[in-house]
Design a protein around this motif. Structure first.
Motif, PDB file in Angstrom:
ATOM      1  N   ALA A 301      18.865  -1.836  10.032  1.00  0.00           N
ATOM      2  CA  ALA A 301      20.172  -2.510  10.001  1.00  0.00           C
ATOM      3  C   ALA A 301      20.060  -3.876  10.674  1.00  0.00           C
ATOM      4  CB  ALA A 301      21.230  -1.655  10.698  1.00  0.00           C
ATOM      5  N   ASP A 302      19.294  -3.941  11.761  1.00  0.00           N
ATOM      6  CA  ASP A 302      19.125  -5.225  12.444  1.00  0.00           C
ATOM      7  C   ASP A 302      18.431  -6.242  11.547  1.00  0.00           C
ATOM      8  OD1 ASP A 302      20.418  -4.371  14.695  1.00  0.00           O
ATOM      9  OD2 ASP A 302      18.598  -3.887  15.821  1.00  0.00           O
ATOM     10  N   LEU A 304      18.578  -6.336   8.258  1.00  0.00           N
ATOM     11  CA  LEU A 304      19.527  -6.773   7.225  1.00  0.00           C
ATOM     12  C   LEU A 304      20.627  -7.651   7.811  1.00  0.00           C
ATOM     13  CD1 LEU A 304      19.950  -3.497   5.158  1.00  0.00           C
ATOM     14  CD2 LEU A 304      18.881  -5.622   4.393  1.00  0.00           C
ATOM     15  N   GLY A 305      21.170  -7.201   8.941  1.00  0.00           N
ATOM     16  CA  GLY A 305      22.284  -7.933   9.542  1.00  0.00           C
ATOM     17  C   GLY A 305      21.870  -9.285  10.091  1.00  0.00           C
ATOM     18  N   PRO A 311      26.274 -12.188   2.831  1.00  0.00           N
ATOM     19  CA  PRO A 311      25.759 -10.826   2.610  1.00  0.00           C
ATOM     20  C   PRO A 311      25.788 -10.395   1.141  1.00  0.00           C
ATOM     21  CG  PRO A 311      27.821 -10.787   3.875  1.00  0.00           C
ATOM     22  CD  PRO A 311      27.390 -12.210   3.789  1.00  0.00           C
TER      23      PRO A 311
ATOM     24  N   PHE B 259      35.009  -4.818   0.823  1.00  0.00           N
ATOM     25  CA  PHE B 259      33.822  -5.658   1.051  1.00  0.00           C
ATOM     26  C   PHE B 259      34.151  -6.927   1.826  1.00  0.00           C
ATOM     27  CE2 PHE B 259      31.091  -9.211  -0.052  1.00  0.00           C
ATOM     28  CZ  PHE B 259      29.911  -8.745   0.502  1.00  0.00           C
ATOM     29  N   ARG B 263      31.990  -9.324   4.731  1.00  0.00           N
ATOM     30  CA  ARG B 263      31.682 -10.752   4.629  1.00  0.00           C
ATOM     31  C   ARG B 263      32.292 -11.515   5.810  1.00  0.00           C
ATOM     32  NH1 ARG B 263      32.881 -12.834  -1.044  1.00  0.00           N
ATOM     33  NH2 ARG B 263      30.652 -13.094  -1.404  1.00  0.00           N
ATOM     34  N   HIS B 266      30.466 -10.715   9.020  1.00  0.00           N
ATOM     35  CA  HIS B 266      29.173 -11.394   8.989  1.00  0.00           C
ATOM     36  C   HIS B 266      29.329 -12.842   9.451  1.00  0.00           C
ATOM     37  CE1 HIS B 266      25.877 -13.686   7.027  1.00  0.00           C
ATOM     38  NE2 HIS B 266      25.155 -12.625   7.329  1.00  0.00           N
ATOM     39  N   ARG B 278      26.294  -7.967  14.307  1.00  0.00           N
ATOM     40  CA  ARG B 278      25.268  -8.151  13.262  1.00  0.00           C
ATOM     41  C   ARG B 278      24.672  -6.814  12.859  1.00  0.00           C
ATOM     42  NH1 ARG B 278      23.069 -13.234  15.387  1.00  0.00           N
ATOM     43  NH2 ARG B 278      21.566 -12.022  16.583  1.00  0.00           N
ATOM     44  N   ARG B 279      24.441  -5.970  13.850  1.00  0.00           N
ATOM     45  CA  ARG B 279      23.882  -4.644  13.567  1.00  0.00           C
ATOM     46  C   ARG B 279      24.834  -3.831  12.687  1.00  0.00           C
ATOM     47  NH1 ARG B 279      21.427  -1.235  18.424  1.00  0.00           N
ATOM     48  NH2 ARG B 279      19.739  -2.664  17.929  1.00  0.00           N
ATOM     49  N   VAL B 281      27.066  -5.046  10.656  1.00  0.00           N
ATOM     50  CA  VAL B 281      27.016  -5.649   9.321  1.00  0.00           C
ATOM     51  C   VAL B 281      25.786  -5.131   8.567  1.00  0.00           C
ATOM     52  CG1 VAL B 281      26.624  -7.802   8.070  1.00  0.00           C
ATOM     53  CG2 VAL B 281      28.331  -7.721   9.885  1.00  0.00           C
ATOM     54  N   GLY B 282      24.653  -5.084   9.249  1.00  0.00           N
ATOM     55  CA  GLY B 282      23.423  -4.611   8.614  1.00  0.00           C
ATOM     56  C   GLY B 282      23.523  -3.149   8.200  1.00  0.00           C
ATOM     57  N   MET B 285      25.658  -3.033   5.174  1.00  0.00           N
ATOM     58  CA  MET B 285      24.952  -3.601   4.018  1.00  0.00           C
ATOM     59  C   MET B 285      23.939  -2.602   3.448  1.00  0.00           C
ATOM     60  SD  MET B 285      24.327  -7.530   5.284  1.00  0.00           S
ATOM     61  CE  MET B 285      23.243  -8.008   3.932  1.00  0.00           C
TER      62      MET B 285
END
Lengths: 318, 381
Positions: A301-302, A304-305, A311, B259, B263, B266, B278-279, B281-282, B285
């Motif tokens: 996840a890190d 990707l983020g 995104p 979604f 965005r 992010h 960020r984590r 968001v990842g 995703m």
């Protein structure tokens, strides 16, 4: 079910599958023939890896072909026979130039199957592939919760048998490993699902199979959903193995799904599932191990983020 | 079980990339305020007509009916771009997604000529006439009746949750046209096209949680439907609605309703360099990437002529729960309260998402019903 999958099932559900896999040439599928492998595509190799997970087989298949075999072949080195393993050498390990060869010193941690590997291929310092016989190293045995060897390997000035510039850096090798474990996870999830569905049809309480209860049906459907989505995502990533987003997402999702899948499979099985005598452990112990190896869902996840840019562009690859 | 575990990944055609760029270029120049859940709550007839002009409605319909003869996967690309952008696609959504294909599959030549070109131009919107006050998950229990009349049928009954009926030019109604056969509840149902407005059709708003109007109650009080407006064969309605529901499940609208929150988070995480955001968001995703692959795989199977009803059900189950997960995950980091009138887009989007979220796992078949379909596919039911 294709011929490859059928052959794999027959061998992998047997008592001692590794010699049979080697004999059938299935240990190095996905490794080019001219390098000493059996040829075939990465998707073929994934069929086998997935089958090993599905049948709960304890074999160094990912390590031999998918990791070490492909690494050596891509580096232009011959692929030795026998079980192999691969590792990335970080700060605690170094390969030092010595004349026309390399001398290996230091420790590699949690190397899968090192104790029984014929050779270990190490990406040293992200630049050089070096090959050595683990018998020349000091091996401190370790294992994951499924009891699979994850050994510490210490070299003390051992001369590398072969070396060549590496086709991947340490992060690249981790990506290869992550995709392999993701494939294995989907197999193990399917194995757990098969057992849970069968058990729900056999186990009777209140005068009927527990699978007749909606509460149980709903759990099984969720397990099937997690397994199916993880599976198709991993298949898509196998088609794009160099795409960091695909591999990161497929492994993160498979790792996440593994926890839910294992929990549901155990809940459906009741107390018998948490015993050593029951076969469910062949799947759930591996799910809990493999979801961590080569990066868990948070690690990926890190990745990707942390990617810059919108995104949606990242997700669609455009 | 085979179709559950051996879903092949969908492959977008080579021309998809250029098409995606075209849609993005169009969206960059279009004037709208992005919103969550825009396929239900974002109706803008002018925007729909603009899409029609670009050839992005009725994409899979044949050219002789005003369509564009494109593949379902090309349509997939267009609609996922529109949804990800939060574009106001609600007005035409039902007609484009399901009524058009259903008329193409079951309609008479006259019906196809009358409705399909108009759907493709973005000038004909449809409502779904399935659910009723006493018929939700148990759709076969509908009580709206169609009785024989001179040259046609007379409809009596009430439909509910009809999104956009107040904007629609017609509604496709499922009604019982023969007495209930207790041994075969699926027999004796038919589908009727009711053109709107009609003086014997009353359309009243059913307002949502925050007072917004997209649902309606539609009452048929002796509404006359000529024979020429029966869709398909009388008595074949159950088979037809079941096929229609297949278009409803597992499309990108079952993953992307929230979604916009990803965005926006992010963007915020990049501005504040917040590693925890960020984590998150990842994490979202990764899940979305996987679900999108599954949705694409079902679209590919549908395009190849398969009937992936079980995979479609499980994608919708996991997808709509993900849409909810996004809301809570983003709330953890947003640092703002949901506020429909806020100048902050994240506060506004959160307000839209929170209010719409309960519907995600209800519409198009509740998740419990969907899991029942999956359980049947597993052989335990």
């Amino acid at each position: 079910m294709g011929l490859l999958e059928e052959t794999a099932r027959d061998i992998l559900s047997g008592p001692d599958p590794w010699p049979a896999l080697e004999e059938a040439g299935l240990a190095s599928v996905g490794v080019p023939e001219d390098a000493g492998g059996s040829g075939g595509t990465l998707a073929d190799a994934a069929v086998l890896l997935r089958a090993s997970g599905r049948h709960g087989a304890s074999v160094p298949l990912a390590e031999t072909g998918w990791l070490a075999g492909r690494l050596l072949a891509a580096a232009g080195l011959p692929v030795p026979r026998g079980p192999l393993t691969a590792a990335a050498g970080n700060g605690a390990f170094e390969a030092v130039r010595d004349g026309d060869g390399w001398v290996l010193t230091g420790t590699l941690r949690r190397v899968p199957w090192a104790r029984s590997a014929h050779r270990v291929a190490v990406v040293a310092d992200g630049r050089q592939v070096v090959v050595a016989d683990p018998a020349l190293a000091t091996i401190t045995p370790g294992e994951n919760v499924a009891g699979e060897p994850r050994d510490e390997v210490t070299f003390d000035g051992v001369r590398a048998e072969r070396a060549a510039p590496s086709p991947v850096d340490a992060a690249g090798l981790r990506r290869w490993g992550a995709l392999a474990r993701a494939v294995q996870l989907t197999g193990a999830m399917r194995g757990a699902l098969d057992l849970a569905v069968r058990y729900a049809g056999e186990r009777e309480q209140f005068g009927r199979p527990i699978g007749r209860f909606q509460a149980v049906q709903q759990m099984l459907a969720e397990l099937a959903g997690e397994a199916a989505v993880a599976d198709v995502a991993v298949r898509a990533a196998v088609r794009a193995p160099d795409d960091e987003v695909a591999v990161a997402a497929a492994k993160a999702n498979a790792s996440r799904a593994a926890g839910r899948a294992a929990a549901i499979a155990h809940q459906v099985h009741g107390a018998i599932g948490v015993t050593q005598e029951h076969g469910l452990r062949r799947f759930t112990l591996r799910l809990w191990s493999w979801r961590e190896e080569y990066g868990d869902e948070t690690t990926w996840a890190d990745v990707l983020g942390g990617r810059p840019g919108d995104p949606w562009a990242t997700l669609t690859g455009r | 079980m085979a179709n559950l575990s051996e879903l092949e990944p969908g492959t977008l055609p080579p021309e998809a990339g250029a098409l995606r760029d075209e849609v993005r270029e169009f969206l960059a120049g279009a004037s709208f305020t992005p919103r969550c859940d825009s396929w239900l709550t974002g109706a803008d007839p002018a925007f729909s007509r603009a899409l029609g002009e670009r050839g992005w409605l009725g994409m899979t319909l044949p050219e002789r009916y005003g369509g564009h003869g494109r593949s379902p996967l090309e349509r997939f690309v267009v609609i996922e771009e529109l949804l990800a952008a939060g574009a106001p696609v609600g007005a035409h959504w039902i007609a484009d997604r399901q009524t058009g294909p259903s008329i193409l599959a079951n309609g008479t030549e006259e019906q196809k000529r009358r409705f399909l070109p108009a759907i493709a131009r973005g000038e004909c919107f449809f409502g779904i006439g399935m659910s009723e006050p006493d018929s939700g998950s148990d759709l076969a229990s509908v009580r709206t009746r169609a009785e024989r009349a001179d040259g046609g049928w007379t409809l009596r009954g009430t439909k509910v949750w009809t999104s956009g009926a107040h904007l629609a030019h017609a509604i496709l109604v499922l009604a019982r046209s023969e007495p209930l056969d207790a041994g075969d509840r699926h027999a004796g149902l038919s589908q009727f096209i009711v053109a709107l407005p009609d003086e014997r059709v009353a359309i009243r708003p059913i307002r949502g949680l925050s007072g917004e109007h997209h649902f309606n109650e539609v009452v048929f009080d002796g509404t006359f439907v000529p024979d020429a407006m029966v869709l398909g064969r009388p008595g074949d309605g159950w088979r037809q609605v079941t096929a229609e529901l297949a278009y409803e499940r597992s499309g990108p609208e079952r993953l992307l309703s929230t979604f916009m929150l990803i965005r926006l988070l992010h963007g915020r995480a990049a501005d504040t360099a917040d590693p925890a955001a960020r984590r998150t968001v990842g994490r979202l995703m990764a899940r979305l990437w996987a679900l999108r692959q599954a949705s694409l795989a079902v679209a590919g199977a549908l395009a190849a002529g398969g009937t992936p009803d079980v995979p479609a059900a499980l994608v919708k189950d996991l997808g709509t729960r993900f849409e909810n997960e996004v809301v809570d995950a983003v709330r953890e980091h947003a640092g703002v309260e949901p506020d429909p009138g806020s100048p902050d887009p994240l506060a506004r989007a959160l307000a839209q998402a929170v209010v719409q979220a309960p519907g995600f796992t209800l519409r198009g078949g509740t998740n419990e019903i969907l899991r029942g379909i999956v359980a049947r596919g597993l052989g335990v039911r």
